[in-house]
Design an enzyme around this catalytic site. Structure first.
Site, PDB file in Angstrom:
ATOM      1  N   ARG A  61       8.337 -14.461   1.368  1.00 33.94           N
ATOM      2  CA  ARG A  61       8.715 -14.763   2.751  1.00 33.94           C
ATOM      3  C   ARG A  61       7.647 -15.639   3.389  1.00 33.94           C
ATOM      4  NH1 ARG A  61       6.085  -9.678   2.735  1.00 33.94           N
ATOM      5  NH2 ARG A  61       4.164  -9.804   3.951  1.00 33.94           N
ATOM      6  N   GLU A  85      -0.430 -12.839  -4.106  1.00 31.45           N
ATOM      7  CA  GLU A  85      -1.605 -12.044  -3.710  1.00 31.45           C
ATOM      8  C   GLU A  85      -2.475 -11.693  -4.905  1.00 31.45           C
ATOM      9  OE1 GLU A  85       0.160  -9.419   0.038  1.00 31.45           O
ATOM     10  OE2 GLU A  85      -0.720  -8.405  -1.671  1.00 31.45           O
ATOM     11  N   GLU A  90      -2.801   1.056 -12.870  1.00 27.36           N
ATOM     12  CA  GLU A  90      -3.744  -0.058 -12.945  1.00 27.36           C
ATOM     13  C   GLU A  90      -5.148   0.511 -12.840  1.00 27.36           C
ATOM     14  OE1 GLU A  90      -3.069  -2.933  -9.858  1.00 27.36           O
ATOM     15  OE2 GLU A  90      -1.366  -3.849 -10.881  1.00 27.36           O
ATOM     16  N   GLU A 101       0.670  -8.928  -6.251  1.00 29.03           N
ATOM     17  CA  GLU A 101       2.087  -9.011  -5.885  1.00 29.03           C
ATOM     18  C   GLU A 101       2.444 -10.343  -5.247  1.00 29.03           C
ATOM     19  OE1 GLU A 101       2.623  -6.240  -2.064  1.00 29.03           O
ATOM     20  OE2 GLU A 101       1.577  -5.187  -3.642  1.00 29.03           O
ATOM     21  N   GLY A 126       0.787  -1.237   0.000  1.00 31.64           N
ATOM     22  CA  GLY A 126       0.000   0.000   0.000  1.00 31.64           C
ATOM     23  C   GLY A 126       0.816   1.283   0.000  1.00 31.64           C
TER      24      GLY A 126
HETATM   25  C1  MV4 Z   1      -5.231  -2.319  -5.590  1.00 31.29           C
HETATM   26  C2  MV4 Z   1      -6.512  -1.938  -5.133  1.00 31.29           C
HETATM   27  C3  MV4 Z   1      -7.475  -1.670  -6.082  1.00 31.29           C
HETATM   28  N1  MV4 Z   1      -7.185  -1.750  -7.384  1.00 31.29           N
HETATM   29  N2  MV4 Z   1      -4.987  -2.394  -6.914  1.00 31.29           N
HETATM   30  C4  MV4 Z   1      -3.128  -2.341  -1.318  1.00 31.29           C
HETATM   31  C5  MV4 Z   1      -1.841  -2.952  -0.912  1.00 31.29           C
HETATM   32  C6  MV4 Z   1      -1.208  -3.549  -2.115  1.00 31.29           C
HETATM   33  N3  MV4 Z   1      -0.844  -4.914  -1.807  1.00 31.29           N
HETATM   34  C7  MV4 Z   1      -2.220  -3.461  -3.183  1.00 31.29           C
HETATM   35  N4  MV4 Z   1      -3.360  -2.768  -2.647  1.00 31.29           N
HETATM   36  C8  MV4 Z   1      -4.442  -2.496  -3.413  1.00 31.29           C
HETATM   37  N5  MV4 Z   1      -4.237  -2.597  -4.747  1.00 31.29           N
HETATM   38  C9  MV4 Z   1      -5.955  -2.093  -7.778  1.00 31.29           C
HETATM   39  N6  MV4 Z   1      -5.686  -2.132  -9.087  1.00 31.29           N
HETATM   40  C10 MV4 Z   1      -6.742  -1.869  -3.766  1.00 31.29           C
HETATM   41  C11 MV4 Z   1      -5.699  -2.132  -2.892  1.00 31.29           C
HETATM   42  C12 MV4 Z   1      -6.031  -2.031  -1.498  1.00 31.29           C
HETATM   43  C13 MV4 Z   1      -6.083  -3.143  -0.680  1.00 31.29           C
HETATM   44  C14 MV4 Z   1      -5.753  -4.402  -1.162  1.00 31.29           C
HETATM   45  C15 MV4 Z   1      -5.810  -5.492  -0.359  1.00 31.29           C
HETATM   46  C16 MV4 Z   1      -6.211  -5.347   0.958  1.00 31.29           C
HETATM   47  C17 MV4 Z   1      -6.524  -4.119   1.471  1.00 31.29           C
HETATM   48  C18 MV4 Z   1      -6.457  -3.009   0.670  1.00 31.29           C
HETATM   49  C19 MV4 Z   1      -6.788  -1.758   1.188  1.00 31.29           C
HETATM   50  C20 MV4 Z   1      -6.722  -0.672   0.379  1.00 31.29           C
HETATM   51  C21 MV4 Z   1      -6.346  -0.797  -0.957  1.00 31.29           C
END
Ligand code: MV4
Length: 445
Positions: A292, A275, A200, A288, A165
């Site tokens: 680990r 993920e 994205e 991603e 994030g």
């Molecule tokens: C996103 C998304 C919405 N659309 N990608 C947050 C952490 C990182 N691992 C990727 N994340 C996100 N990517 C797209 N294209 C929303 C999030 C996101 C989120 C993802 C998983 C769990 C909690 C989250 C909280 C806010 C945003």
């Protein structure tokens, strides 16, 4: 097999690794900072060395101190746990150069997957769905505007070196996008010394589903099913479970197979997590790889009946995975509650201090992974995790009931904890019916 391993971490995960080693007849060397001196979990190691002052940069992140401790402690391998140096490819390479086995992926696979744009490319070549977005890094504003027009607003600007994030920005129109690009690149340069960003499509209200994988050095790759980690607050997971109750079986199978394809294509080895975001129509998109062992690994251990940390060590020592995919079950339902020393009345800031009273729950289906004890002083320097409650029962309904019972038995005095928040989540109808998305906690409380 290794005879002696250094555990380059602290707290509950250091204890978790030492427990695995003890069961395997492997000796352990612990390292600790001045802030952790005297903590009881260090008694579980065969030897323990102080590696510096309390700030992580002076101790748990100090490669040279850790490599020196490996030499003095005469170990053959190092387990990095999670956080700290666990996903640092330069550290993994340095271990290799010093003839110390790094218990994790090869540094080249780690670097390739650690870069989000390059991980996206690998996913595409493995025919794993990614979120619609830019091909590679954004080189100029006009290109970003063109792609955003094609995929449609809102879009999300992400840092290629980011993750978890950090350095993300939502753009709902062209003006947002132009401003956001500059800010995101600056932020990324500051935080990661890499200004590269990409776009994205922004998936609104997704679920977070991740697949546990395990790969040996002989080309064998298996998955250990998925975890649903949708219950997050400010990018901190609060509750995790396996299996993902909200997913139809067919989608679960597809997502797990996709994760295995990605791992095979990238040459990744050891334990890892792939993920995905899942939209309300159950379309899934790779986001991603976590290179680990993760905090929430126990839920996968319980439903599959495996010991992931032991497998990490065996695979790193060159053993073949003798698990066949068909022999990896997903039995019953498991839920993990992260117990943090945080103050819910003060925006969940860390609540360091001394634990004056501690009663841990027990009984059927209850596992506690924790290093704390009465009189334990929670240092203010590190994360605020004081332990994990993990419950495994035949059905999700029973798991929720046992978790609520265990939370009632749990007594922690002296510091504020997230136990009351966990109680509210587990008794909320939206959680019980699994009708939640990643914005649920912030929207509801
Ligand atoms: C996103 C998304 C919405 N659309 N990608 C947050 C952490 C990182 N691992 C990727 N994340 C996100 N990517 C797209 N294209 C929303 C999030 C996101 C989120 C993802 C998983 C769990 C909690 C989250 C909280 C806010 C945003």
């Amino acid at each position: 097999m290794f005879q002696r391993i250094l555990v380059a971490n602290r707290g509950e995960i250091a204890l978790r690794v030492m427990r695995a080693c003890r069961e395997m007849g492997i000796q352990t060397v612990a390292v600790f900072s001045e802030a952790d001196r005297g903590a009881h979990y260090l008694d579980s190691a065969d030897e323990a060395f102080c590696i510096g002052n309390a700030p992580a940069s002076d101790s748990y992140l100090d490669y040279k101190q850790i490599i020196a401790a490996c030499e003095v402690g005469n170990v053959e391998a190092v387990h990095p746990g999670y956080g700290f140096l666990s996903e640092n490819a330069a550290f993994a390479e340095m271990c290799r150069d010093c003839n110390i086995e790094f218990i994790g992926p090869h540094h080249e696979a780690m670097a390739k997957l650690g870069d989000k744009v390059s991980a996206r490319e690998i996913a595409k070549s493995a025919k794993v769905p990614v979120v619609p977005g830019t091909e590679g890094l954004i080189s100029d504003e006009a290109e970003a505007v063109k792609v955003a027009g094609e995929i449609g607003y809102p879009v999300l600007i992400k840092a290629t070196a980011g993750g978890g994030g950090k350095g993300m920005r939502v753009a709902r129109n062209e003006m947002n996008l132009k401003q956001g690009l500059k800010q995101a690149a600056q932020e990324a340069e500051k935080a990661f010394a890499n200004p590269g960003v990409y776009l994205e499509k922004y998936i609104e209200a997704p679920r977070h589903v991740e697949v546990q994988v395990l790969a040996d050095n002989h080309g064998n790759v298996v998955h250990l099913w998925e975890r649903d980690c949708t219950m997050q607050r400010k990018h901190q997971k609060v509750v995790e479970e396996s299996p993902a109750y909200a997913l139809p079986n067919k989608v679960r199978e597809e997502i797990c197979k996709a994760a295995v394809r990605l791992v095979k294509t990238s040459g990744y080895t050891n334990a890892g997590t792939v993920e995905f975001l899942v939209d309300p129509d159950h379309n899934f998109y790779f986001i991603e790889v976590n290179a680990r062992i993760q905090v929430e690994h126990p839920v996968s251990e319980l439903v599959t009946g495996t010991d992931l940390v032991q497998w990490q060590i065996r695979v790193a020592a060159g053993e073949k995975l003798d698990l066949k995919q068909k022999q990896i079950p997903c039995n019953g339902s498991a839920i993990e509650i992260r117990i943090n020393a945080e103050d819910p009345d003060n925006d969940f800031r860390g609540s360091p201090g001394t634990i004056t009273k501690l009663r841990l729950p027990g009984g059927p289906g209850v596992r506690i992974d924790s290093h704390v004890h009465e009189g334990y002083r929670i240092p203010p320097y590190y994360d605020s995790l004081i332990g994990k409650l993990i419950v495994h029962r035949p059905t999700r309904e029973q798991t929720i009931a046992t978790t609520l019972r265990a939370l009632d038995e749990f007594v922690v005095e002296g510091v504020k904890t997230t136990i009351p928040l966990a109680r509210k989540i587990l008794s909320h109808p939206a959680f019980v019916e699994s009708k939640v998305d990643t914005t649920f906690i912030e929207r509801t409380w």
